[in-house]
Design a protein around this motif. Sequence first.
Motif, PDB file in Angstrom:
ATOM      1  N   GLY A  15       1.132  -1.083   0.079  1.00 34.42           N
ATOM      2  CA  GLY A  15       0.042   0.047  -0.106  1.00 34.42           C
ATOM      3  C   GLY A  15       0.716   1.270   0.018  1.00 34.42           C
ATOM      4  N   SER A  16       0.259   2.484   0.146  1.00 39.15           N
ATOM      5  CA  SER A  16       0.723   3.806   0.103  1.00 39.15           C
ATOM      6  C   SER A  16       0.164   4.697   1.390  1.00 39.15           C
ATOM      7  CB  SER A  16       0.415   4.403  -1.343  1.00 39.15           C
ATOM      8  OG  SER A  16       1.185   3.637  -2.306  1.00 39.15           O
ATOM      9  N   LEU A  17       1.135   5.581   1.600  1.00 38.35           N
ATOM     10  CA  LEU A  17       0.873   6.580   2.404  1.00 38.35           C
ATOM     11  C   LEU A  17       1.712   7.666   2.005  1.00 38.35           C
ATOM     12  CD1 LEU A  17       0.939   5.018   6.172  1.00 38.35           C
ATOM     13  CD2 LEU A  17      -0.817   5.931   4.976  1.00 38.35           C
ATOM     14  N   ARG A  18       1.234   8.979   2.424  1.00 34.08           N
ATOM     15  CA  ARG A  18       1.817  10.395   2.021  1.00 34.08           C
ATOM     16  C   ARG A  18       1.774  11.030   3.468  1.00 34.08           C
ATOM     17  NH1 ARG A  18       0.363  15.574  -1.225  1.00 34.08           N
ATOM     18  NH2 ARG A  18      -1.071  15.865   0.174  1.00 34.08           N
ATOM     19  N   SER A  62      17.612   1.716   0.633  1.00 33.83           N
ATOM     20  CA  SER A  62      16.257   0.920   0.741  1.00 33.83           C
ATOM     21  C   SER A  62      14.832   1.407   0.242  1.00 33.83           C
ATOM     22  CB  SER A  62      16.147   0.402   2.143  1.00 33.83           C
ATOM     23  OG  SER A  62      15.926   1.720   3.135  1.00 33.83           O
ATOM     24  N   VAL A  63      14.894   2.700  -0.026  1.00 39.59           N
ATOM     25  CA  VAL A  63      13.548   3.170  -0.352  1.00 39.59           C
ATOM     26  C   VAL A  63      13.583   3.878  -1.616  1.00 39.59           C
ATOM     27  CG1 VAL A  63      13.054   3.873   2.028  1.00 39.59           C
ATOM     28  CG2 VAL A  63      14.108   5.622   0.512  1.00 39.59           C
ATOM     29  N   LYS A  64      14.801   3.882  -2.421  1.00 38.82           N
ATOM     30  CA  LYS A  64      14.770   4.571  -3.753  1.00 38.82           C
ATOM     31  C   LYS A  64      14.127   3.588  -4.664  1.00 38.82           C
ATOM     32  CE  LYS A  64      19.654   5.963  -3.561  1.00 38.82           C
ATOM     33  NZ  LYS A  64      21.007   5.893  -4.256  1.00 38.82           N
ATOM     34  N   GLY A  65      13.180   4.224  -5.517  1.00 37.84           N
ATOM     35  CA  GLY A  65      12.002   3.787  -6.327  1.00 37.84           C
ATOM     36  C   GLY A  65      10.956   3.641  -5.667  1.00 37.84           C
ATOM     37  N   ARG A  66      10.733   3.739  -4.268  1.00 37.63           N
ATOM     38  CA  ARG A  66       9.265   3.602  -3.664  1.00 37.63           C
ATOM     39  C   ARG A  66       8.886   4.697  -2.961  1.00 37.63           C
ATOM     40  NH1 ARG A  66       9.017   0.247   0.557  1.00 37.63           N
ATOM     41  NH2 ARG A  66      11.223   0.456   1.188  1.00 37.63           N
ATOM     42  N   PHE A  67       9.870   5.700  -2.500  1.00 35.14           N
ATOM     43  CA  PHE A  67       9.445   7.031  -1.623  1.00 35.14           C
ATOM     44  C   PHE A  67       9.993   8.100  -2.578  1.00 35.14           C
ATOM     45  CE2 PHE A  67       9.873   5.117   2.931  1.00 35.14           C
ATOM     46  CZ  PHE A  67       8.882   4.207   2.567  1.00 35.14           C
ATOM     47  N   ASN A  83       5.309   4.641  -1.290  1.00 35.37           N
ATOM     48  CA  ASN A  83       4.505   3.512  -2.162  1.00 35.37           C
ATOM     49  C   ASN A  83       5.375   2.191  -2.090  1.00 35.37           C
ATOM     50  OD1 ASN A  83       2.893   5.625  -3.285  1.00 35.37           O
ATOM     51  ND2 ASN A  83       4.108   5.768  -5.007  1.00 35.37           N
ATOM     52  N   ASP A  84       4.374   1.187  -2.279  1.00 34.37           N
ATOM     53  CA  ASP A  84       4.941  -0.251  -2.224  1.00 34.37           C
ATOM     54  C   ASP A  84       5.325  -0.408  -0.861  1.00 34.37           C
ATOM     55  OD1 ASP A  84       7.387  -2.353  -3.817  1.00 34.37           O
ATOM     56  OD2 ASP A  84       5.523  -2.885  -3.006  1.00 34.37           O
ATOM     57  N   LEU A  85       4.787  -0.272   0.203  1.00 35.26           N
ATOM     58  CA  LEU A  85       5.323  -0.246   1.471  1.00 35.26           C
ATOM     59  C   LEU A  85       5.542  -1.547   1.995  1.00 35.26           C
ATOM     60  CD1 LEU A  85       3.229   2.691   3.247  1.00 35.26           C
ATOM     61  CD2 LEU A  85       5.807   2.434   3.225  1.00 35.26           C
ATOM     62  N   LYS A  86       6.629  -1.892   2.751  1.00 32.14           N
ATOM     63  CA  LYS A  86       6.878  -3.227   3.416  1.00 32.14           C
ATOM     64  C   LYS A  86       6.846  -3.145   4.877  1.00 32.14           C
ATOM     65  CE  LYS A  86      10.401  -3.493  -0.551  1.00 32.14           C
ATOM     66  NZ  LYS A  86       9.633  -4.288  -1.312  1.00 32.14           N
TER      67      LYS A  86
END
Length: 122
Positions: A15-18, A62-67, A83-86
């Motif tokens: 999922g995603s959060l802002r 670890s967050v490149k491409g997702r945040f 995005n694409d939270l783990k």
Amino acid sequence: VQLVESGGGLVQAGGSLRLACAVSGRPFSGYAMGWFRQAPGKEREFVAGIVWSAGSTSYTDSVKGRFTISRENAKNTVYLQMNDLKPEDTAVYYCAADTLGRMVGTLDYDYWGQGTQVTVSS
């Protein structure tokens, strides 16, 4: 300078959060802003940073491409789109301001927010 974070919550993996960080107080156009996080039992770590005036950004691997970190001048706000939270992204997320505009990856920032909890379920 006051920093107030918002936007945390509970989300499922993928999922995603802002997150948002509202900045008030002294003029901050020369600042660098950072997002950090701290998981239980772990040290606080740098996640992303932005130089307010130039818009240049930096991310931990670890967050490149997702945040994505961004700022909105009209609202004096810095955002962290996640995005694409783990599950390993679960932590308290903090906003911080560096008045020298250095955007360093250490904890050497002058002002900190109170933090917002992000929990990612598997």
